[in-house]
Design a protein around this motif. Structure first.
Motif, mmCIF file in Angstrom:
data_model
loop_
_atom_site.group_PDB
_atom_site.id
_atom_site.type_symbol
_atom_site.label_atom_id
_atom_site.label_comp_id
_atom_site.label_asym_id
_atom_site.label_seq_id
_atom_site.Cartn_x
_atom_site.Cartn_y
_atom_site.Cartn_z
ATOM 1 N N PHE A 60 43.283 57.257 13.527
ATOM 2 C CA PHE A 60 43.527 57.695 12.157
ATOM 3 C C PHE A 60 44.643 58.740 12.128
ATOM 4 O O PHE A 60 45.591 58.649 11.333
ATOM 5 C CB PHE A 60 42.242 58.268 11.564
ATOM 6 C CG PHE A 60 42.373 58.791 10.155
ATOM 7 C CD1 PHE A 60 41.998 58.016 9.074
ATOM 8 C CD2 PHE A 60 42.846 60.075 9.904
ATOM 9 C CE1 PHE A 60 42.105 58.487 7.772
ATOM 10 C CE2 PHE A 60 42.961 60.559 8.604
ATOM 11 C CZ PHE A 60 42.583 59.765 7.540
ATOM 12 N N GLU A 61 44.545 59.733 13.002
ATOM 13 C CA GLU A 61 45.527 60.820 13.053
ATOM 14 C C GLU A 61 46.918 60.280 13.413
ATOM 15 O O GLU A 61 47.932 60.682 12.823
ATOM 16 C CB GLU A 61 45.098 61.864 14.083
ATOM 17 C CG GLU A 61 45.908 63.147 14.069
ATOM 18 C CD GLU A 61 45.519 64.091 12.945
ATOM 19 O OE1 GLU A 61 46.258 65.073 12.730
ATOM 20 O OE2 GLU A 61 44.478 63.858 12.296
ATOM 21 N N THR A 62 46.947 59.371 14.376
ATOM 22 C CA THR A 62 48.231 58.834 14.827
ATOM 23 C C THR A 62 48.874 57.949 13.775
ATOM 24 O O THR A 62 50.087 58.041 13.523
ATOM 25 C CB THR A 62 48.029 58.037 16.130
ATOM 26 O OG1 THR A 62 47.292 58.820 17.062
ATOM 27 C CG2 THR A 62 49.365 57.687 16.746
ATOM 28 N N MET A 63 48.086 57.074 13.157
ATOM 29 C CA MET A 63 48.624 56.227 12.094
ATOM 30 C C MET A 63 49.119 57.067 10.925
ATOM 31 O O MET A 63 50.153 56.782 10.321
ATOM 32 C CB MET A 63 47.561 55.233 11.612
ATOM 33 C CG MET A 63 48.029 54.282 10.513
ATOM 34 S SD MET A 63 49.384 53.187 11.017
ATOM 35 C CE MET A 63 48.479 51.934 11.945
ATOM 36 N N SER A 64 48.395 58.146 10.629
ATOM 37 C CA SER A 64 48.809 59.058 9.567
ATOM 38 C C SER A 64 50.157 59.688 9.895
ATOM 39 O O SER A 64 50.999 59.876 9.017
ATOM 40 C CB SER A 64 47.755 60.147 9.364
ATOM 41 O OG SER A 64 48.177 61.106 8.430
ATOM 42 N N GLY A 65 50.374 59.990 11.179
ATOM 43 C CA GLY A 65 51.640 60.582 11.590
ATOM 44 C C GLY A 65 52.790 59.601 11.493
ATOM 45 O O GLY A 65 53.814 59.885 10.865
ATOM 46 N N THR A 125 53.909 58.676 8.087
ATOM 47 C CA THR A 125 54.279 59.889 7.334
ATOM 48 C C THR A 125 53.325 60.151 6.167
ATOM 49 O O THR A 125 53.711 60.759 5.175
ATOM 50 C CB THR A 125 55.733 59.842 6.801
ATOM 51 O OG1 THR A 125 55.842 58.886 5.757
ATOM 52 C CG2 THR A 125 56.713 59.520 7.904
ATOM 53 N N THR A 126 52.084 59.688 6.298
ATOM 54 C CA THR A 126 51.100 59.986 5.263
ATOM 55 C C THR A 126 50.723 61.461 5.315
ATOM 56 O O THR A 126 50.650 62.131 4.285
ATOM 57 C CB THR A 126 49.845 59.105 5.425
ATOM 58 O OG1 THR A 126 50.247 57.740 5.467
ATOM 59 C CG2 THR A 126 48.882 59.317 4.274
ATOM 60 N N GLY A 127 50.490 61.968 6.530
ATOM 61 C CA GLY A 127 50.281 63.405 6.695
ATOM 62 C C GLY A 127 48.869 63.897 6.483
ATOM 63 O O GLY A 127 48.634 65.110 6.474
ATOM 64 N N VAL A 128 47.899 62.979 6.299
ATOM 65 C CA VAL A 128 46.506 63.425 6.201
ATOM 66 C C VAL A 128 45.970 63.636 7.608
ATOM 67 O O VAL A 128 46.426 62.999 8.562
ATOM 68 C CB VAL A 128 45.637 62.398 5.437
ATOM 69 C CG1 VAL A 128 46.118 62.267 4.009
ATOM 70 C CG2 VAL A 128 45.642 61.034 6.121
ATOM 71 N N THR A 129 45.017 64.531 7.765
ATOM 72 C CA THR A 129 44.527 64.865 9.098
ATOM 73 C C THR A 129 43.017 65.023 9.118
ATOM 74 O O THR A 129 42.418 65.451 8.130
ATOM 75 C CB THR A 129 45.187 66.159 9.616
ATOM 76 O OG1 THR A 129 44.701 66.455 10.929
ATOM 77 C CG2 THR A 129 44.908 67.335 8.686
ATOM 78 N N VAL A 130 42.430 64.654 10.250
ATOM 79 C CA VAL A 130 40.986 64.857 10.453
ATOM 80 C C VAL A 130 40.742 66.097 11.299
ATOM 81 O O VAL A 130 39.601 66.411 11.630
ATOM 82 C CB VAL A 130 40.338 63.626 11.120
ATOM 83 C CG1 VAL A 130 40.349 62.430 10.194
ATOM 84 C CG2 VAL A 130 41.034 63.284 12.443
ATOM 85 N N ILE A 131 41.825 66.818 11.656
ATOM 86 C CA ILE A 131 41.702 68.040 12.461
ATOM 87 C C ILE A 131 41.664 69.224 11.508
ATOM 88 O O ILE A 131 42.663 69.555 10.870
ATOM 89 C CB ILE A 131 42.877 68.176 13.447
ATOM 90 C CG1 ILE A 131 42.980 66.937 14.334
ATOM 91 C CG2 ILE A 131 42.712 69.433 14.292
ATOM 92 C CD1 ILE A 131 44.193 66.927 15.237
#
Length: 484
Positions: free
Chosen positions: A103-108, A111-117
């Motif tokens: 999820f984090e990598t696909m977001s990066g 360029t969506t920029g949402v994070t689970v961290i």
């Protein structure tokens, strides 16, 4: 049929590029002497192994792509890059769950920029740099980067560009696409360097300046600090607003206006004028609301409104304040900006200003047809008639876009998520905005609170949004896989 041999060859070659960027992060980890050195070293080896494996299966493949091959290559590239890109998080242990890491990598990359961290400040510098680098690579497109760097790898580069590029209109600044790609990437790099130097000159340390410059020019939204509230310095906020706005302009238009010294081409461009108008009207409206209803000082209200408007319109997702505390009418304005997006041919997501402009012209013509049923009223953009086929594609894309947003909203609401957050999630994913649920619109919520099934759905939707829906959904049609 699909030529999987050439697809495997291209994927293997692309993975060497990802391995190179991982090596850069490994160097960053060494420089700070932190515990992510082994994570990047192991990830680098895994990625190189994957690259050689793909090249082995693609050995001897011809260097000619069909249109169908191009769509498969583009979609698989983002999936494969995200798969190998998640290993540093998993091996380091900061995101031991495959679901969260992917999820984090696909977001990066999208360029969506949402994070689970929720606590990014505890991440080592190498991983923070990797998060920023991912979105910077994905800003203009992974495969488009290859067209610029190694055009001989992609025999059907024009087809690949058509599959990955954003917006309904394709403009070229040079007869050779690879030359155009090099110029566009040169502008992108110059914009990133200028942004980083500006942040550094304004008092930001070099590491934050580097990361925020990549996040800003890629309109990604990842931060090196907890939460998504961006720099407290007014100067840095104005600088970030400026570079987000510049990143939202069509890069071909930037090239013509800056390098070719044709500044008049900017204001003659209908999409750019619409982009400026949307920014000005929304900023002034929200500024007036904040002064009248929140009692803000005029300059502060203007700065906060301008930052939020540009951030949402360019689908960056960075914030300078808690917009969730603003009057609800501002939420509606920001949500509308999330939908619209900035210019086509930029690093931004969303529906794109040119499409909104074309839709408005189509609606205007329909009203005129009621009065003059026999009139021939072409849709014109910059003085040129838009072909009927483009209008049909525009309406089809609009319908798919709206259906996607509604379906995701319904799914999220049915999962027990507050309706305001459900709308925010749907727009964030399909538009690649990355608006944080903790500091933006609606009740406080973290992306980490989503169930694993919803996170996988979100990962897929981020890819769909980045490739503008049709490029991904066409792979699920029967006609695509038919031999004839």
């Amino acid at each position: 049929m699909i030529n999987f041999s050439i697809i495997s060859k291209i994927l293997g070659s692309l993975l060497f590029i990802e391995a190179f960027f991982m090596a850069c992060c490994l160097g960053m980890a060494f420089a700070f002497h932190e515990d992510d050195v082994m994570a990047f070293a192991a990830s680098l080896l895994f990625t190189l192994f994957g690259a050689f494996t793909f090249l082995f299966f693609g050995h001897g493949a011809s260097n000619s792509l069909s249109r169908r091959d191009a769509y498969v290559v583009v979609s698989l590239t983002w999936v494969v890059f995200s798969f190998f890109g998640m290993f540093p998080f998993i091996i380091h242990g900061s995101l031991p769950s495959v679901t969260d890491a992917y999820f984090e990598t696909m977001s990066g990359f999208t360029t969506t920029g949402v994070t689970v961290i929720d606590d990014v400040e505890h991440l080592p510098h190498g991983l923070l740099f990797w998060r920023s680098l991912m979105q910077w690579i994905g800003g203009l497109g992974i495969v488009f980067f290859t067209v610029a760097l190694l055009p001989q790898l992609v025999g059907g580069s024009v087809k690949v560009f058509a599959a990955e590029a954003t917006g309904p209109m394709r403009s070229k600044m040079h007869p050779r696409l690879s030359t155009s790609a090099k110029w566009i990437w040169s502008i992108y790099i110059l914009l990133t360097v200028a942004c980083g130097l500006s942040f550094w000159a304004a008092g930001m340390d070099w590491f934050d300046a580097t990361n925020y410059s990549m996040s800003t020019t890629a309109t990604g939204g990842f931060s090196t600090h907890n939460g998504s509230i961006f720099m407290a310095s007014p100067l840095n906020q104005y600088l970030a607003t400026l570079f987000q706005f510049l990143a939202g302009i069509n890069f071909t238009l930037l090239y013509m206006s800056v390098f070719k010294l044709k500044m008049g081409s900017l204001m003659r461009n209908a999409e750019f004028r619409f982009y400026v108008l949307a920014t000005v009207v929304s900023t002034l409206t929200i500024t007036g609301i904040l002064v009248a209803q929140m009692g803000y000082d005029l300059e502060y209200a203007f700065r906060m409104a301008l930052f939020q408007v540009v951030s949402f319109l360019t689908t960056t997702g960075l914030t300078s304040t808690d917009a969730g505390a603003w009057p609800h009418i501002t939420w509606a304005i920001l949500a509308l900006l999330m939908f619209c997006g900035a210019c086509s041919g930029s690093t931004t997501g969303g529906f794109k200003s040119i499409r909104v402009l074309m839709l408005l012209k189509v609606v205007r013509n329909e009203f005129r047809h009621i009065v003059h049923p026999n009139a021939v009223l072409p849709v014109k953009v910059d003085g040129m008639s838009v072909p009927q086929g483009k209008i049909v594609s525009l309406l089809a894309y609009f319908i798919l876009y709206v259906i996607a947003v509604i379906l995701v909203t319904v799914i999220m609401a049915a999962s027990g998520i507050h309706i305001t957050n459900a709308v925010t999630i749907s727009l964030s994913l399909v538009s690649n905005v990355g608006a944080g649920l903790d500091t933006n619109i609606g009740p406080q919520m973290s992306w980490a609170d989503l169930s694993p099934a919803l996170k996988w759905l979100c990962s897929w939707l981020m890819l769909v949004g980045r490739l503008e829906i049709v490029a991904v959904l066409v792979l699920f049609t029967r006609s695509f896989w038919k031999e004839n």
